[in-house]
Design a protein around this motif. Structure first.
Motif, PDB file in Angstrom:
ATOM      1  N   GLY A  22       0.936  -1.285  -0.051  1.00  0.00           N
ATOM      2  CA  GLY A  22      -0.135  -0.111   0.090  1.00  0.00           C
ATOM      3  C   GLY A  22       0.742   1.219   0.141  1.00  0.00           C
ATOM      4  O   GLY A  22       0.259   2.302   0.045  1.00  0.00           O
ATOM      5  N   GLN A  23       2.397   1.147  -0.059  1.00  0.00           N
ATOM      6  CA  GLN A  23       3.039   2.353  -0.122  1.00  0.00           C
ATOM      7  C   GLN A  23       3.517   2.390  -1.716  1.00  0.00           C
ATOM      8  O   GLN A  23       3.483   1.784  -2.276  1.00  0.00           O
ATOM      9  CB  GLN A  23       4.397   2.039   0.640  1.00  0.00           C
ATOM     10  CG  GLN A  23       3.956   1.758   2.337  1.00  0.00           C
ATOM     11  CD  GLN A  23       3.448   2.744   2.847  1.00  0.00           C
ATOM     12  OE1 GLN A  23       3.839   3.882   2.696  1.00  0.00           O
ATOM     13  NE2 GLN A  23       2.332   2.659   3.741  1.00  0.00           N
ATOM     14  N   PRO A  24       3.900   3.709  -1.613  1.00  0.00           N
ATOM     15  CA  PRO A  24       4.300   3.896  -2.965  1.00  0.00           C
ATOM     16  C   PRO A  24       5.700   3.283  -3.324  1.00  0.00           C
ATOM     17  O   PRO A  24       6.494   3.108  -2.471  1.00  0.00           O
ATOM     18  CB  PRO A  24       4.575   5.647  -3.164  1.00  0.00           C
ATOM     19  CG  PRO A  24       3.897   6.071  -2.124  1.00  0.00           C
ATOM     20  CD  PRO A  24       3.598   4.952  -0.954  1.00  0.00           C
ATOM     21  N   PRO A  25       5.988   2.788  -4.492  1.00  0.00           N
ATOM     22  CA  PRO A  25       5.169   3.173  -5.795  1.00  0.00           C
ATOM     23  C   PRO A  25       4.181   2.249  -6.146  1.00  0.00           C
ATOM     24  O   PRO A  25       3.217   2.355  -7.015  1.00  0.00           O
ATOM     25  CB  PRO A  25       6.399   2.978  -6.916  1.00  0.00           C
ATOM     26  CG  PRO A  25       7.161   1.716  -6.405  1.00  0.00           C
ATOM     27  CD  PRO A  25       7.267   2.004  -4.860  1.00  0.00           C
ATOM     28  N   TYR A  26       4.133   1.055  -5.169  1.00  0.00           N
ATOM     29  CA  TYR A  26       2.983   0.067  -5.502  1.00  0.00           C
ATOM     30  C   TYR A  26       1.666   0.748  -5.396  1.00  0.00           C
ATOM     31  O   TYR A  26       0.609   0.247  -6.044  1.00  0.00           O
ATOM     32  CB  TYR A  26       3.234  -1.065  -4.447  1.00  0.00           C
ATOM     33  CG  TYR A  26       4.540  -1.569  -4.630  1.00  0.00           C
ATOM     34  CD1 TYR A  26       4.961  -2.221  -5.806  1.00  0.00           C
ATOM     35  CD2 TYR A  26       5.537  -1.279  -3.629  1.00  0.00           C
ATOM     36  CE1 TYR A  26       6.340  -2.519  -5.968  1.00  0.00           C
ATOM     37  CE2 TYR A  26       6.899  -1.605  -3.664  1.00  0.00           C
ATOM     38  CZ  TYR A  26       7.246  -2.105  -4.849  1.00  0.00           C
ATOM     39  OH  TYR A  26       8.787  -2.780  -4.972  1.00  0.00           O
ATOM     40  N   SER A  27       1.325   1.560  -4.597  1.00  0.00           N
ATOM     41  CA  SER A  27      -0.091   2.181  -4.337  1.00  0.00           C
ATOM     42  C   SER A  27      -0.339   2.972  -5.367  1.00  0.00           C
ATOM     43  O   SER A  27      -1.661   3.280  -5.784  1.00  0.00           O
ATOM     44  CB  SER A  27      -0.183   3.006  -2.982  1.00  0.00           C
ATOM     45  OG  SER A  27       0.969   3.822  -3.244  1.00  0.00           O
TER      46      SER A  27
END
Length: 172
Positions: A68-73
């Motif tokens: 859920g954290q950038p960059p995956y979000s």
């Protein structure tokens, strides 16, 4: 979604050996491969399995939080916890709008040519973690179910023996 995601992924260290250390001690097969003498031992095994399930769920939650954290979000997919009617929890890939679910959603995302290699490798690591955690949860939940069922059967057999023994002792 933009064609290139400029954010560098964070370190993927959720499922280290240390994260599993407590589980290793609890999940020793030494306690499983023995003659069970009664219902209480099987109930204890079921309780240990439940505790391990809770610990696995904690690890799953940590993986979900990391995805859920950038960059995956910023991607079009989410890794989510899915509770089953049997009482266990599994990790599932879902599209951002929740219209699609399953590994095909992950495959579509990882195949995106515009994806940075570091992000692709991070998604691969999450998929490996998802597969392993789901396997572990499945095995532990099955152990819990079997131990619970066998405890009931053991109790029933013990009651029948007591009933028969009492009936024989009362007979003239």
């Amino acid at each position: 979604m933009s064609p290139m995601i400029p954010v560098q992924p964070m370190s993927l260290e959720v499922l280290t050996h240390d994260a599993y250390r407590q589980l290793e001690h609890a999940a020793s097969l030494k306690g499983l491969l023995k003659p069970f003498k009664g219902k209480r031992e099987l109930e204890h095994l079921a309780q240990v399995a439940r505790e391990i399930e809770a610990q696995l769920c904690h690890l799953m939650t940590a993986v979900v939080q990391q995805t859920g954290q950038p960059p995956y979000s910023l991607l079009g997919i989410r890794l989510v916890l899915q509770n089953t009617s049997a009482g266990s929890t599994f990790l599932r890939w879902r599209s951002r709008d929740f219209s699609r679910m399953g590994v095909a959603v992950w495959e579509r995302q990882i195949s995106n040519n515009a994806l940075l290699q570091a992000v692709r490798e991070g998604l691969h690591r999450f998929e490996r973690d998802r597969i392993a955690l789901n396997l572990q949860m499945s095995v532990v939940h099955s152990l819990y179910s079997q131990a619970t069922t066998c405890a009931i059967k053991m109790d029933s057999a013990e009651r029948l023996l007591r009933q028969f023994t009492t009936a024989v002792e009362v007979s003239p």
